[in-house]
Write a protein that holds these residues in place. Structure first.
Motif, mmCIF file in Angstrom:
data_model
loop_
_atom_site.group_PDB
_atom_site.id
_atom_site.type_symbol
_atom_site.label_atom_id
_atom_site.label_comp_id
_atom_site.label_asym_id
_atom_site.label_seq_id
_atom_site.Cartn_x
_atom_site.Cartn_y
_atom_site.Cartn_z
ATOM 1 N N ARG A 74 0.772 -1.184 0.086
ATOM 2 C CA ARG A 74 0.013 0.030 -0.070
ATOM 3 C C ARG A 74 0.741 1.292 0.086
ATOM 4 N N GLU A 75 1.865 1.265 0.903
ATOM 5 C CA GLU A 75 2.653 2.642 0.894
ATOM 6 C C GLU A 75 3.615 2.634 -0.123
ATOM 7 N N LEU A 76 3.965 1.452 -0.647
ATOM 8 C CA LEU A 76 4.780 1.559 -1.945
ATOM 9 C C LEU A 76 4.111 2.431 -3.050
ATOM 10 N N ALA A 77 3.030 2.244 -3.334
ATOM 11 C CA ALA A 77 2.376 2.683 -4.201
ATOM 12 C C ALA A 77 2.057 4.164 -4.050
ATOM 13 N N ILE A 78 1.755 4.581 -2.725
ATOM 14 C CA ILE A 78 1.755 5.992 -2.334
ATOM 15 C C ILE A 78 2.975 6.850 -2.808
ATOM 16 N N VAL A 79 4.239 6.287 -2.654
ATOM 17 C CA VAL A 79 5.278 6.810 -2.840
ATOM 18 C C VAL A 79 5.402 6.875 -4.471
ATOM 19 N N ALA A 80 5.148 5.870 -5.011
ATOM 20 C CA ALA A 80 5.188 5.986 -6.406
ATOM 21 C C ALA A 80 4.400 6.975 -6.986
ATOM 22 N N GLY A 81 3.212 7.074 -6.636
ATOM 23 C CA GLY A 81 2.389 7.990 -7.237
ATOM 24 C C GLY A 81 2.374 9.294 -6.879
ATOM 25 N N ASN A 82 3.610 9.730 -5.874
ATOM 26 C CA ASN A 82 3.670 11.341 -5.371
ATOM 27 C C ASN A 82 4.952 11.637 -5.578
ATOM 28 N N THR A 83 6.015 10.921 -6.019
ATOM 29 C CA THR A 83 7.186 11.498 -6.549
ATOM 30 C C THR A 83 7.852 10.874 -7.427
ATOM 31 N N THR A 84 8.747 11.558 -8.246
ATOM 32 C CA THR A 84 9.685 11.042 -9.264
ATOM 33 C C THR A 84 11.294 11.029 -8.908
ATOM 34 N N LYS A 85 11.378 11.591 -7.576
ATOM 35 C CA LYS A 85 12.467 12.118 -7.065
ATOM 36 C C LYS A 85 13.089 10.876 -6.265
ATOM 37 N N PRO A 86 14.269 10.435 -5.899
ATOM 38 C CA PRO A 86 14.851 9.290 -5.291
ATOM 39 C C PRO A 86 14.185 9.052 -3.913
ATOM 40 N N TRP A 87 14.124 7.872 -3.564
ATOM 41 C CA TRP A 87 13.634 7.447 -2.472
ATOM 42 C C TRP A 87 13.764 6.046 -2.075
ATOM 43 N N GLY A 88 13.800 5.563 -0.656
ATOM 44 C CA GLY A 88 14.381 4.426 -0.352
ATOM 45 C C GLY A 88 13.442 3.661 0.636
ATOM 46 N N ILE A 89 13.989 2.848 1.323
ATOM 47 C CA ILE A 89 13.095 2.141 2.290
ATOM 48 C C ILE A 89 14.089 1.758 3.385
ATOM 49 N N GLY A 90 13.518 1.581 4.434
ATOM 50 C CA GLY A 90 14.179 1.057 5.795
ATOM 51 C C GLY A 90 13.488 -0.108 6.464
ATOM 52 N N PHE A 91 14.234 -1.196 6.885
ATOM 53 C CA PHE A 91 13.813 -2.276 7.505
ATOM 54 C C PHE A 91 14.468 -2.257 9.104
ATOM 55 N N LEU A 92 13.819 -2.846 10.053
ATOM 56 C CA LEU A 92 14.156 -3.419 11.143
ATOM 57 C C LEU A 92 15.115 -4.698 10.944
#
Length: 320
Positions: free
Chosen positions: A55-73
């Protein structure tokens, strides 16, 4: 005066600011807003729960074309979570709290920059050995989880900078305005990873009451503890505690962690208080710099403001 650093050059971002991938707070909207503002947004996937991540990855993809990443525990995830994240071609994957060894090579093999957060020098050496592209040196002033016996940001960051060179280092812990960002750069860091300040933004995935608590909170009201993890049944490794604002269960169980862990009624009491609305749904994770937070701006505007404040602070220091 442009704040160009090894970090901004590596990711092609405008400002040396990264969003701390806070589980439960750094969702897709916040991640995208930080990236639109010229920083590096990092989605806070925590344990890599598949439904949330999709769900949240889709929101990122739909709201920016700039570089972004993802973090995990790191202590909570499996390889499948990392594989799923890599399918979306993030600009970076960040691993925190635990042994990153099982995942580091897979991330690097994908050609994705690897960010590893460290809380002591042993973790820093391991991050260097694993070939981290960026290392985050987290001081004990940070909100949320960090080392039980950590070191303050001011002395810890330059030690990691020296140890890791030429790998760029981001400072984390107790940074909530442009002066803190300027200080991080002065310590030799290539930027700052910022958490609590970004919780108090319009895009953060927090309740209105949590945002209000952060705006009204004081650093002296925060404390590092494992009490709220124990009573919530959150199995964090004992090496890491969490800095939070005050909470009734902290007052009831302070300095009695061992007794809490074995008390058969404590979790029932917590759940009852939760169901009755006597305590907030989640602890309010907040760092010592919470005093500096007094508004709820857009995260994109905040990134620009942090950079402008840092440039001004560095200019003043240069004139001095």
């Amino acid at each position: 005066m442009a704040l160009s650093t090894a970090f901004t050059k590596l990711f092609g971002v405008q400002h040396p600011v990264a969003l701390a991938p806070m589980g439960g707070s750094a969702g897709g909207a916040l991640t995208a807003a930080v990236s639109r503002g010229g920083g590096l947004g990092l989605l806070g996937s925590a344990n890599g729960e598949r439904g949330w991540l999709a769900r949240e990855l889709a929101i990122v993809a739909g709201n920016t074309t700039k570089p972004w990443g993802i973090g995990f525990l790191t202590w909570q995830i499996d390889v499948a979570a990392v594989e799923l994240a890599l399918e979306h071609h993030p600009a970076a994957v960040m691993l925190s709290f635990g042994d990153p060894s099982p995942f580091a090579e897979r991330i690097r093999r994908a050609g994705t920059p690897l960010i590893i957060q460290v809380t002591d020098l042993e973790e820093a050496r391991r991050a260097v050995d694993l070939g981290a592209d960026v290392i985050v040196a987290q001081g004990s002033e940070s909100g949320g989880h960090g080392a039980r016996h950590g070191r303050s940001t001011l002395p810890f960051v330059p030690v990691v900078v020296d140890l890791a060179a030429p790998v760029p280092v981001l400072a984390a812990g107790g940074i909530a305005d442009g002066r803190g960002l300027a200080a991080a750069l002065a310590l030799g860091a290539a930027g700052a990873l910022i958490g609590t300040r970004f919780q108090a933004t319009t895009e953060a995935l927090v309740t209105p009451s949590t945002a209000t608590a952060i705006v009204e909170g004081h650093g002296a009201d925060t404390e590092r503890n494992s009490i709220l993890d124990i009573v919530r049944g959150s199995n964090w490794p004992s090496k890491y505690t969490a800095r939070t604002l005050g909470h009734p269960f902290l007052d009831a169980w302070r300095d009695r962690e061992t007794g809490l862990a074995t008390d058969p009624h404590a979790r029932q009491d917590y759940q009852l208080a939760l169901s009755q609305g006597d305590i907030p749904p989640l602890p309010v994770w907040a760092g010592e710099a919470v005093d500096l937070i007094d508004d709820l701006p857009s995260a994109a505007d905040l990134v620009h403001s942090l950079a402008a404040q840092a440039e001004a602070a560095l200019a003043r220091a240069g004139k001095g």
